[in-house]
Design a protein around this motif. Structure first.
Motif, PDB file in Angstrom:
ATOM      1  N   PRO A  31       1.185  -4.567   4.341  1.00  0.00           N
ATOM      2  CA  PRO A  31       1.445  -3.590   5.411  1.00  0.00           C
ATOM      3  C   PRO A  31       2.871  -3.053   5.399  1.00  0.00           C
ATOM      4  O   PRO A  31       3.085  -1.859   5.629  1.00  0.00           O
ATOM      5  N   LEU A  32       3.830  -3.919   5.128  1.00  0.00           N
ATOM      6  CA  LEU A  32       5.220  -3.463   5.064  1.00  0.00           C
ATOM      7  C   LEU A  32       5.407  -2.462   3.936  1.00  0.00           C
ATOM      8  O   LEU A  32       6.100  -1.441   4.099  1.00  0.00           O
ATOM      9  N   ALA A  33       4.751  -2.709   2.793  1.00  0.00           N
ATOM     10  CA  ALA A  33       4.916  -1.829   1.634  1.00  0.00           C
ATOM     11  C   ALA A  33       4.376  -0.431   1.914  1.00  0.00           C
ATOM     12  O   ALA A  33       5.104   0.572   1.776  1.00  0.00           O
ATOM     13  N   PHE A  34       3.100  -0.352   2.324  1.00  0.00           N
ATOM     14  CA  PHE A  34       2.562   1.006   2.502  1.00  0.00           C
ATOM     15  C   PHE A  34       3.112   1.684   3.753  1.00  0.00           C
ATOM     16  O   PHE A  34       3.121   2.915   3.840  1.00  0.00           O
ATOM     17  N   THR A  35       3.621   0.936   4.720  1.00  0.00           N
ATOM     18  CA  THR A  35       4.267   1.560   5.874  1.00  0.00           C
ATOM     19  C   THR A  35       5.577   2.224   5.472  1.00  0.00           C
ATOM     20  O   THR A  35       5.876   3.355   5.899  1.00  0.00           O
ATOM     21  N   LEU A  36       6.386   1.529   4.651  1.00  0.00           N
ATOM     22  CA  LEU A  36       7.641   2.123   4.189  1.00  0.00           C
ATOM     23  C   LEU A  36       7.388   3.366   3.339  1.00  0.00           C
ATOM     24  O   LEU A  36       8.095   4.376   3.470  1.00  0.00           O
ATOM     25  N   VAL A  37       6.370   3.310   2.475  1.00  0.00           N
ATOM     26  CA  VAL A  37       6.049   4.482   1.655  1.00  0.00           C
ATOM     27  C   VAL A  37       5.567   5.631   2.533  1.00  0.00           C
ATOM     28  O   VAL A  37       5.912   6.799   2.306  1.00  0.00           O
ATOM     29  N   SER A  38       4.787   5.316   3.570  1.00  0.00           N
ATOM     30  CA  SER A  38       4.315   6.362   4.482  1.00  0.00           C
ATOM     31  C   SER A  38       5.482   7.004   5.230  1.00  0.00           C
ATOM     32  O   SER A  38       5.519   8.235   5.406  1.00  0.00           O
ATOM     33  N   LEU A  74      -3.944   0.552  -3.487  1.00  0.00           N
ATOM     34  CA  LEU A  74      -2.825   1.261  -2.867  1.00  0.00           C
ATOM     35  C   LEU A  74      -2.005   2.015  -3.914  1.00  0.00           C
ATOM     36  O   LEU A  74      -1.420   3.062  -3.603  1.00  0.00           O
ATOM     37  N   GLY A  75      -1.961   1.528  -5.154  1.00  0.00           N
ATOM     38  CA  GLY A  75      -1.280   2.279  -6.203  1.00  0.00           C
ATOM     39  C   GLY A  75      -1.956   3.609  -6.465  1.00  0.00           C
ATOM     40  O   GLY A  75      -1.284   4.644  -6.646  1.00  0.00           O
ATOM     41  N   ILE A  76      -3.293   3.619  -6.480  1.00  0.00           N
ATOM     42  CA  ILE A  76      -4.030   4.888  -6.637  1.00  0.00           C
ATOM     43  C   ILE A  76      -3.778   5.796  -5.437  1.00  0.00           C
ATOM     44  O   ILE A  76      -3.614   7.012  -5.582  1.00  0.00           O
ATOM     45  N   ALA A  77      -3.725   5.183  -4.245  1.00  0.00           N
ATOM     46  CA  ALA A  77      -3.432   5.981  -3.050  1.00  0.00           C
ATOM     47  C   ALA A  77      -2.031   6.581  -3.128  1.00  0.00           C
ATOM     48  O   ALA A  77      -1.813   7.741  -2.725  1.00  0.00           O
ATOM     49  N   TYR A  78      -1.047   5.827  -3.636  1.00  0.00           N
ATOM     50  CA  TYR A  78       0.300   6.379  -3.804  1.00  0.00           C
ATOM     51  C   TYR A  78       0.274   7.574  -4.764  1.00  0.00           C
ATOM     52  O   TYR A  78       0.945   8.593  -4.531  1.00  0.00           O
ATOM     53  N   TRP A  79      -0.480   7.428  -5.862  1.00  0.00           N
ATOM     54  CA  TRP A  79      -0.545   8.502  -6.846  1.00  0.00           C
ATOM     55  C   TRP A  79      -1.196   9.758  -6.262  1.00  0.00           C
ATOM     56  O   TRP A  79      -0.728  10.876  -6.484  1.00  0.00           O
ATOM     57  N   ILE A  80      -2.259   9.579  -5.492  1.00  0.00           N
ATOM     58  CA  ILE A  80      -2.922  10.726  -4.855  1.00  0.00           C
ATOM     59  C   ILE A  80      -1.993  11.391  -3.843  1.00  0.00           C
ATOM     60  O   ILE A  80      -1.963  12.626  -3.722  1.00  0.00           O
ATOM     61  N   ALA A  81      -1.210  10.577  -3.110  1.00  0.00           N
ATOM     62  CA  ALA A  81      -0.311  11.125  -2.094  1.00  0.00           C
ATOM     63  C   ALA A  81       0.921  11.781  -2.716  1.00  0.00           C
ATOM     64  O   ALA A  81       1.700  12.425  -1.994  1.00  0.00           O
ATOM     65  N   GLY A  82       1.122  11.638  -4.026  1.00  0.00           N
ATOM     66  CA  GLY A  82       2.258  12.267  -4.672  1.00  0.00           C
ATOM     67  C   GLY A  82       3.550  11.488  -4.570  1.00  0.00           C
ATOM     68  O   GLY A  82       4.638  12.074  -4.651  1.00  0.00           O
ATOM     69  N   VAL A  83       3.458  10.154  -4.419  1.00  0.00           N
ATOM     70  CA  VAL A  83       4.661   9.325  -4.333  1.00  0.00           C
ATOM     71  C   VAL A  83       5.245   9.142  -5.730  1.00  0.00           C
ATOM     72  O   VAL A  83       4.501   8.840  -6.669  1.00  0.00           O
ATOM     73  N   PRO A  84       6.541   9.318  -5.930  1.00  0.00           N
ATOM     74  CA  PRO A  84       7.130   9.067  -7.252  1.00  0.00           C
ATOM     75  C   PRO A  84       7.070   7.579  -7.610  1.00  0.00           C
ATOM     76  O   PRO A  84       7.143   6.710  -6.738  1.00  0.00           O
ATOM     77  N   SER A  85       6.917   7.275  -8.917  1.00  0.00           N
ATOM     78  CA  SER A  85       6.815   5.898  -9.429  1.00  0.00           C
ATOM     79  C   SER A  85       5.676   5.157  -8.750  1.00  0.00           C
ATOM     80  O   SER A  85       5.839   4.058  -8.215  1.00  0.00           O
TER      81      SER A  85
END
Length: 384
Positions: free
Chosen positions: A275-282, A245-256
């Motif tokens: 699920p709570l973590a990646f839902t909030l980021v989404s 999910l960290g790689i997915a955050y980086w690909i999606a352009g999420v800061p930090s």
């Protein structure tokens, strides 16, 4: 003959023979029960650190055995070195986390100083939040969108709620001190478990065979195997989900993205955390204008979580019992609800024991039902 002086007795003269009011067996049982109750009352505060030490020792026992063989069987020296290694394993990540947190706090302080000078306008992604966006934007404007806002908020908090701040600070200090004592007791218990674990285990096996003859060996070996597989499985799953999910955050352009990946990995230890973590980021991505990236991240996280929960988690968590998904889920939820972080490992172990006892009973019932059939078949064959 010499006269024997009779001492006065408050309860009358004692008889040379008689029947005891309570038999020796009953007295011994009541005394044992009293000692057990007193032990639970006085030492219940040590249950959590001792259980934590048992979990760590069970999961790391193969590595400790290798270390002891390398030191020619010196148990005390091996136990001391193992404790030092565990301390390094605990302290080094904490130092990295504290250093990173200090840098983050410094950046937040810089932002607060700049905001206090000029004020901070409402971010567009906050206004775009569904349902609550307008309300949050209005509160932001009232509190932060003017010069000197941070100073006013700080004065309100420190002035009106100084008692609450003081109580929170005391509670935080007490919790930190309690955590430090718990870790100290855990390390002391862990040292003696490493040093004297084999002899204590043989004593437990001797008593267990008296209580559950012919069954103790099968049931007792479930506990260490389940603990080892649960610790290994939960750790691997948390690390894997944090990386993926960290790689997915980086690909999606999420800061930090790195920080959020680490937090997601830590939250993945708890049921429902990932699920709570990646839902909030989404939701953040969608609100900030990257709707495609947010939806794609949510779909990717849901698919990855479904694969992990349906395939990997039941195989890795549960050990030789091979717990299905539902007992594994109940063990994790019940353990966390009852014992917190330690319950992540104790809950599945208890569930594995319950499942093992249930299967043992079912096996005995099946053997009892099959015995007459086998006997009749043997008698019929002998008659023919």
């Amino acid at each position: 003959m010499r006269n024997i002086r009779q001492e006065p007795r408050l309860l009358g003269a004692a008889r040379t023979t008689g029947v005891a009011l309570i038999s020796s067996i009953s007295a011994a049982r009541w005394l044992l029960l009293l000692v057990i109750v007193a032990g639970i009352y006085f030492f219940h505060g040590f249950v959590v650190p001792v259980l934590a030490a048992l979990v760590i020792a069970t999961a790391s026992w193969p590595l400790f055995c290798r270390l002891r063989r390398a030191l020619n069987g010196q148990r005390t020296l091996a136990a001391a070195i193992a404790i030092l290694l565990i301390l390094a394993f605990i302290i080094v990540p904490i130092m990295f986390a504290v250093t990173y947190a200090f840098q983050e706090v410094r950046e937040w302080i810089g932002w607060a100083v700049a905001t206090n000078k000029t004020g901070a306008p409402v971010p567009d992604w906050i206004r775009a939040l569904p349902v609550v966006g307008e309300w949050v934007a209005n509160r932001w404007t009232q509190l932060l969108d003017h010069p000197g806002a941070i100073g006013e908020v700080t004065q309100i908090i420190s002035g009106a709620n100084i008692g609450n701040i003081y109580r929170v600070a005391l509670a935080a200090g007490g919790a930190a001190f309690h955590l430090l004592l718990t870790m100290l007791f855990m390390l002391i218990a862990l040292f003696f478990i490493y040093r004297d674990g084999e002899s204590f285990l043989s004593q437990v096996d001797s008593i267990g065979e008296r209580i559950l003859p012919m069954r103790w060996e099968r049931i007792s070996r479930i506990v260490p195997a389940t603990i080892s597989s649960t610790v290994t499985g939960m750790t691997l799953i948390a690390i894997g989900e944090g990386i993926v999910l960290g790689i997915a955050y980086w690909i999606a352009g999420v800061p930090s993205a790195v920080t959020l990946g680490v937090l997601t990995g830590l939250m993945a230890l708890f049921p429902g955390g990932a699920p709570l973590a990646f839902t909030l980021v989404s939701i953040y991505l969608v609100a900030s204008g990257s709707a495609v990236a947010g939806i794609a991240l949510f779909l990717w996280g849901s698919i990855e979580l479904f694969i992990v929960d349906k395939t990997l988690r039941p195989k890795l968590v549960g050990g030789p019992i091979k717990l299905p998904f539902l007992p594994t889920f109940f063990g994790l939820i019940g353990g966390v609800k009852t014992m917190g972080f330690l319950g992540l490992f104790i809950g599945p172990v208890l569930m594995a024991l319950l499942v093992a006892i249930w299967r043992e009973w079912v096996r005995e019932v099946e053997m009892t039902e099959e015995a007459p059939v086998i006997q009749k078949t043997a008698e019929k064959t002998a008659a023919e």
